[in-house]
Write a protein that holds these residues in place. Structure first.
Motif, PDB file in Angstrom:
ATOM      1  N   HIS B  81       9.586 -19.911 -37.646  1.00  0.00           N
ATOM      2  CA  HIS B  81       9.307 -18.480 -37.453  1.00  0.00           C
ATOM      3  C   HIS B  81       8.122 -18.299 -36.512  1.00  0.00           C
ATOM      4  N   ARG B  82       7.066 -19.074 -36.788  1.00  0.00           N
ATOM      5  CA  ARG B  82       5.883 -18.954 -35.941  1.00  0.00           C
ATOM      6  C   ARG B  82       6.168 -19.438 -34.527  1.00  0.00           C
ATOM      7  N   TRP B  83       6.919 -20.533 -34.405  1.00  0.00           N
ATOM      8  CA  TRP B  83       7.200 -21.064 -33.059  1.00  0.00           C
ATOM      9  C   TRP B  83       8.116 -20.119 -32.276  1.00  0.00           C
ATOM     10  N   SER B  84       8.999 -19.433 -32.998  1.00  0.00           N
ATOM     11  CA  SER B  84       9.838 -18.447 -32.301  1.00  0.00           C
ATOM     12  C   SER B  84       8.967 -17.308 -31.773  1.00  0.00           C
ATOM     13  N   ARG B  85       7.967 -16.939 -32.562  1.00  0.00           N
ATOM     14  CA  ARG B  85       7.033 -15.907 -32.085  1.00  0.00           C
ATOM     15  C   ARG B  85       6.255 -16.431 -30.872  1.00  0.00           C
ATOM     16  N   ASP B  86       5.931 -17.721 -30.903  1.00  0.00           N
ATOM     17  CA  ASP B  86       5.255 -18.328 -29.749  1.00  0.00           C
ATOM     18  C   ASP B  86       6.134 -18.235 -28.497  1.00  0.00           C
ATOM     19  N   ILE B  87       7.447 -18.399 -28.681  1.00  0.00           N
ATOM     20  CA  ILE B  87       8.359 -18.277 -27.532  1.00  0.00           C
ATOM     21  C   ILE B  87       8.293 -16.853 -26.979  1.00  0.00           C
ATOM     22  N   GLN B  88       8.236 -15.885 -27.889  1.00  0.00           N
ATOM     23  CA  GLN B  88       8.137 -14.486 -27.433  1.00  0.00           C
ATOM     24  C   GLN B  88       6.843 -14.272 -26.647  1.00  0.00           C
ATOM     25  N   LEU B  89       5.743 -14.820 -27.191  1.00  0.00           N
ATOM     26  CA  LEU B  89       4.449 -14.677 -26.491  1.00  0.00           C
ATOM     27  C   LEU B  89       4.502 -15.352 -25.127  1.00  0.00           C
ATOM     28  N   ALA B  90       5.101 -16.544 -25.102  1.00  0.00           N
ATOM     29  CA  ALA B  90       5.176 -17.296 -23.842  1.00  0.00           C
ATOM     30  C   ALA B  90       6.025 -16.539 -22.821  1.00  0.00           C
ATOM     31  N   ALA B  91       7.111 -15.941 -23.288  1.00  0.00           N
ATOM     32  CA  ALA B  91       7.983 -15.183 -22.377  1.00  0.00           C
ATOM     33  C   ALA B  91       7.219 -13.996 -21.792  1.00  0.00           C
ATOM     34  N   GLN B  92       6.447 -13.311 -22.651  1.00  0.00           N
ATOM     35  CA  GLN B  92       5.665 -12.167 -22.160  1.00  0.00           C
ATOM     36  C   GLN B  92       4.603 -12.620 -21.150  1.00  0.00           C
ATOM     37  N   GLU B  93       3.947 -13.736 -21.475  1.00  0.00           N
ATOM     38  CA  GLU B  93       2.914 -14.263 -20.567  1.00  0.00           C
ATOM     39  C   GLU B  93       3.542 -14.644 -19.224  1.00  0.00           C
ATOM     40  N   PHE B  94       4.686 -15.266 -19.313  1.00  0.00           N
ATOM     41  CA  PHE B  94       5.409 -15.701 -18.110  1.00  0.00           C
ATOM     42  C   PHE B  94       5.736 -14.486 -17.236  1.00  0.00           C
ATOM     43  N   CYS B  95       6.250 -13.442 -17.881  1.00  0.00           N
ATOM     44  CA  CYS B  95       6.606 -12.220 -17.121  1.00  0.00           C
ATOM     45  C   CYS B  95       5.358 -11.630 -16.461  1.00  0.00           C
ATOM     46  N   ALA B  96       4.261 -11.625 -17.192  1.00  0.00           N
ATOM     47  CA  ALA B  96       3.032 -11.048 -16.645  1.00  0.00           C
ATOM     48  C   ALA B  96       2.523 -11.851 -15.457  1.00  0.00           C
ATOM     49  N   LEU B  97       2.653 -13.159 -15.554  1.00  0.00           N
ATOM     50  CA  LEU B  97       2.139 -14.025 -14.485  1.00  0.00           C
ATOM     51  C   LEU B  97       3.052 -14.015 -13.261  1.00  0.00           C
ATOM     52  N   ALA B  98       4.341 -14.058 -13.505  1.00  0.00           N
ATOM     53  CA  ALA B  98       5.269 -14.282 -12.392  1.00  0.00           C
ATOM     54  C   ALA B  98       5.978 -13.017 -11.935  1.00  0.00           C
ATOM     55  N   ALA B  99       5.855 -11.961 -12.691  1.00  0.00           N
ATOM     56  CA  ALA B  99       6.562 -10.721 -12.370  1.00  0.00           C
ATOM     57  C   ALA B  99       8.029 -11.011 -12.055  1.00  0.00           C
ATOM     58  N   ILE B 100       8.678 -11.723 -12.950  1.00  0.00           N
ATOM     59  CA  ILE B 100      10.069 -12.106 -12.711  1.00  0.00           C
ATOM     60  C   ILE B 100      11.026 -10.976 -13.109  1.00  0.00           C
ATOM     61  N   ASP B 101      12.218 -11.022 -12.546  1.00  0.00           N
ATOM     62  CA  ASP B 101      13.263 -10.056 -12.880  1.00  0.00           C
ATOM     63  C   ASP B 101      14.277 -10.656 -13.852  1.00  0.00           C
ATOM     64  N   VAL B 102      14.448 -11.955 -13.755  1.00  0.00           N
ATOM     65  CA  VAL B 102      15.496 -12.630 -14.511  1.00  0.00           C
ATOM     66  C   VAL B 102      14.905 -13.892 -15.145  1.00  0.00           C
ATOM     67  N   MET B 103      15.173 -14.066 -16.445  1.00  0.00           N
ATOM     68  CA  MET B 103      14.636 -15.260 -17.100  1.00  0.00           C
ATOM     69  C   MET B 103      15.753 -16.051 -17.764  1.00  0.00           C
ATOM     70  N   SER B 104      15.653 -17.363 -17.669  1.00  0.00           N
ATOM     71  CA  SER B 104      16.528 -18.249 -18.432  1.00  0.00           C
ATOM     72  C   SER B 104      15.657 -19.052 -19.379  1.00  0.00           C
ATOM     73  N   LEU B 105      16.231 -19.437 -20.510  1.00  0.00           N
ATOM     74  CA  LEU B 105      15.494 -20.252 -21.466  1.00  0.00           C
ATOM     75  C   LEU B 105      16.230 -21.565 -21.674  1.00  0.00           C
ATOM     76  N   VAL B 106      15.464 -22.649 -21.712  1.00  0.00           N
ATOM     77  CA  VAL B 106      16.046 -23.968 -21.951  1.00  0.00           C
ATOM     78  C   VAL B 106      15.280 -24.611 -23.097  1.00  0.00           C
ATOM     79  N   GLY B 107      15.992 -25.158 -24.069  1.00  0.00           N
ATOM     80  CA  GLY B 107      15.301 -25.827 -25.174  1.00  0.00           C
ATOM     81  C   GLY B 107      16.092 -27.007 -25.685  1.00  0.00           C
ATOM     82  N   ALA B 108      15.385 -28.063 -26.039  1.00  0.00           N
ATOM     83  CA  ALA B 108      16.033 -29.245 -26.603  1.00  0.00           C
ATOM     84  C   ALA B 108      15.829 -29.264 -28.113  1.00  0.00           C
ATOM     85  N   ARG B 109      16.859 -29.740 -28.819  1.00  0.00           N
ATOM     86  CA  ARG B 109      16.802 -29.941 -30.274  1.00  0.00           C
ATOM     87  C   ARG B 109      16.349 -28.666 -31.021  1.00  0.00           C
TER      88      ARG B 109
END
Lengths: 277, 267
Positions: B81-109
């Motif tokens: 649960h906490r790590w999923s929230r971390d993914i949300q935080l990371a996605a928001q940070e990524f958007c703020a830094l890169a001003a991206i329009d389209v995001m893909s997510l890749v995860g192992a295991r």
């Protein structure tokens, strides 16, 4: 308690490190700072986060530390410069020390390393006068006559070892019969060590310079180091410096500290020892 | 590369942002690590994947979950649960830094399991693709596997490890397993949990697959999921290689192809 900052340094900022600061920064500035780096191809956090645990525990004792990736390892970019790996290691560790000095004023350092990290510790501590303490986990080792006698005896007597040997051979046989792929895709760093005389001369020079040393050997290197006093038989010239050099063998700890209790034993030992530097 | 701490000031997370100079449209890939037991193994593979994506004109962001890597928190804490929230935080940070329009997510295991389920609220950014590399489908099975590997480790040790192990404190493969983490993993079941929305979801498995039967049940349930397999082993449950870096080449190339090549409207 600690505070951590991520830093990029070295030429073009291609090296990455985490500066772990004690909450009491004033106290920390009177102590040497600690350098921690890669183990094999593992990135700077170390196996099972060893370097993170160590850095935070050291910070609780008032020490600054920098855990960083050498060029081309972990998250640091590869160096476009030529030169030997040895020269680059010296230059990059020097850049790490310069950075800490600029940020904290500290100009005395302790370097701690496991496996290939111990090799780099040896190289850096041999050449950089700012190093006042060096801890080696599974550093260089050279066999002795007593090692050979003990090895032979153990092989003949140790029942569990025979059981494990048979189990491994059985697994190999199964793998071959079932045509399973050999798990060989992983990278195994090759241990390249200097001749014994050179290693001894280096360590002696360090001791004469006043560098405190801690040499720890785990059960995993018992193919080259299998009794507690082997260090002093490997390096007889170091015996007059027993007051500043500590050597210990840990038969209950393996090379990558794969059990939490092993990690605690080693972190505890390093954190106790650093008080002597 | 720009390394930074982000997220809450009392529990910061380490992020590595890899920008590209000319990304049009502004496309980014968020890389999500497996759980702590397997994160160390894939670090080098993720670095190689990062380079491949950068070469294709994608911004990349990768980060350490709470209680893992260089992020705050002791080992053994966190949980899905906490790590999923971390993914949300990371996605928001990524958007703020890169001003991206389209995001893909890749995860192992376990990272793949979370990529499959984590809901992202990124306002103007479209989530185009979720790629799950050997995802854990059933958390209870995963914990059973970890337990078996831990038993093997103890049985194969030349030292009687029982003397060192704390019977009151569970651990697996060198990491403590706190109740909060294990209970969150035990609750994981991609066959019953709703998957998050994305224009495209891909499951990629190595060969032999760690949990082929469950993967096929998942594919039967969600017919829109793309499936690809790569004839390259990862040995997620082979005791002898668990502490060694995973260096797959074909899998990384395939992930790169899947993420960067157009399929659907967005990419």
């Amino acid at each position: 308690m600690s505070r951590e900052r991520v830093l990029q340094f070295g030429p073009s900022g291609r090296l990455i490190g985490i500066l772990c600061e004690p909450i009491d920064a004033t106290l920390g500035r009177s102590k040497p700072a600690v350098l921690l780096s890669n183990v094999g191809v593992s990135h700077r956090v170390g196996p099972f986060r060893l370097n993170v645990h160590l850095a935070r525990r050291l910070a609780a004792q008032g020490y600054y530390s920098l855990r960083f990736d050498f060029a081309g390892l972990g998250d640091s970019e590869a160096s476009p410069d030529g030169g030997s790996e040895t020269d680059r290691a010296i230059a990059e560790a020097s850049a790490a020390m310069d950075l800490i000095t600029v940020r904290t004023g500290i100009d005395r350092f302790v370097m701690m390393g496991l496996c290939s990290g111990a090799d780099k510790t040896h190289i850096v501590a041999t050449t950089d006068q700012r190093i006042v303490g060096a801890a080696f986990i599974d550093g260089y080792a050279f066999t002795t006559w007593r090692f050979n006698c003990r090895r032979l005896t153990l092989r003949l007597l140790e029942l569990k070892r025979i059981k494990v040997y048979i189990k491994h051979r059985w697994k190999d046989l199964q793998r071959r019969l079932l045509r399973l792929p050999k798990p060989s895709q992983a990278y195994e760093p090759t241990v390249i060590q200097p001749p014994r005389e050179q290693a001894e001369a280096d360590l002696l020079a360090m001791a004469q310079r006043g560098v405190k040393q801690l040499h720890l050997y785990t059960i995993s290197v018992d193919t080259v180091y299998n009794y507690a006093d082997q260090f002093w038989h490997m390096y007889p010239a170091l015996r007059p410096h027993r007051s500043s050099i500590i050597s210990e063998r840990y038969p209950q700890v393996d090379h990558t500290l794969s059990i939490v209790a092993m990690q605690k034993i080693i972190v505890e030992r390093l954190c106790t020892w650093i008080g002597l530097v | 590369m720009h390394a930074l701490y982000f997220g809450p000031s009392d529990a910061p997370l380490l992020g590595l942002y890899h920008p590209v100079a000319h990304a049009r449209p502004r496309r980014g890939v968020l890389l999500c690590y497996p759980g702590p037991e397997e994160a160390m193994r894939v670090h080098w593979a993720y670095r190689n994947l990062t380079q491949l994506l950068l070469n294709s004109g994608f911004h990349v962001f990768r980060f350490d979950y709470y209680g893992t890597g260089d992020s705050s928190g002791p080992s053994g804490e966190g949980g899905l649960h906490r790590w999923s929230r971390d993914i949300q935080l990371a996605a928001q940070e990524f958007c703020a830094l890169a001003a991206i329009d389209v995001m893909s997510l890749v995860g192992a295991r376990l990272g793949g399991s979370m990529v499959a389920t984590v809901q992202l609220d990124l306002s103007d950014v479209k989530v185009a693709h979720r790629l799950l590399w050997d995802p854990v489908i059933n958390g209870a099975d995963y914990l059973t596997q970890l337990e078996a590997l831990q038993h093997q480790r103890i049985a194969n040790s030349r030292y009687p490890l029982e003397r060192l192990l704390d019977p009151q404190a569970a651990e697996a493969l060198g990491y403590p397993l706190r109740p909060l983490v294990t209970s969150s993993i035990r609750q994981l079941d991609l066959l019953t949990q709703p998957l998050a929305t994305a224009q495209r979801i891909t499951v990629l498995t190595s060969t032999p697959s760690a949990n082929g039967g469950l993967i096929h049940q998942l594919l039967n349930k969600y017919r829109s999921i793309e499936y690809t397999t790569v004839d390259e082993p990862c040995h997620w449950s082979t005791q002898e290689v668990l502490e060694q870096a995973l260096l797959p080449t074909q899998i990384i190339r395939r992930i790169g192809d899947l993420v960067t090549q157009p399929s659907g409207d967005v990419l």
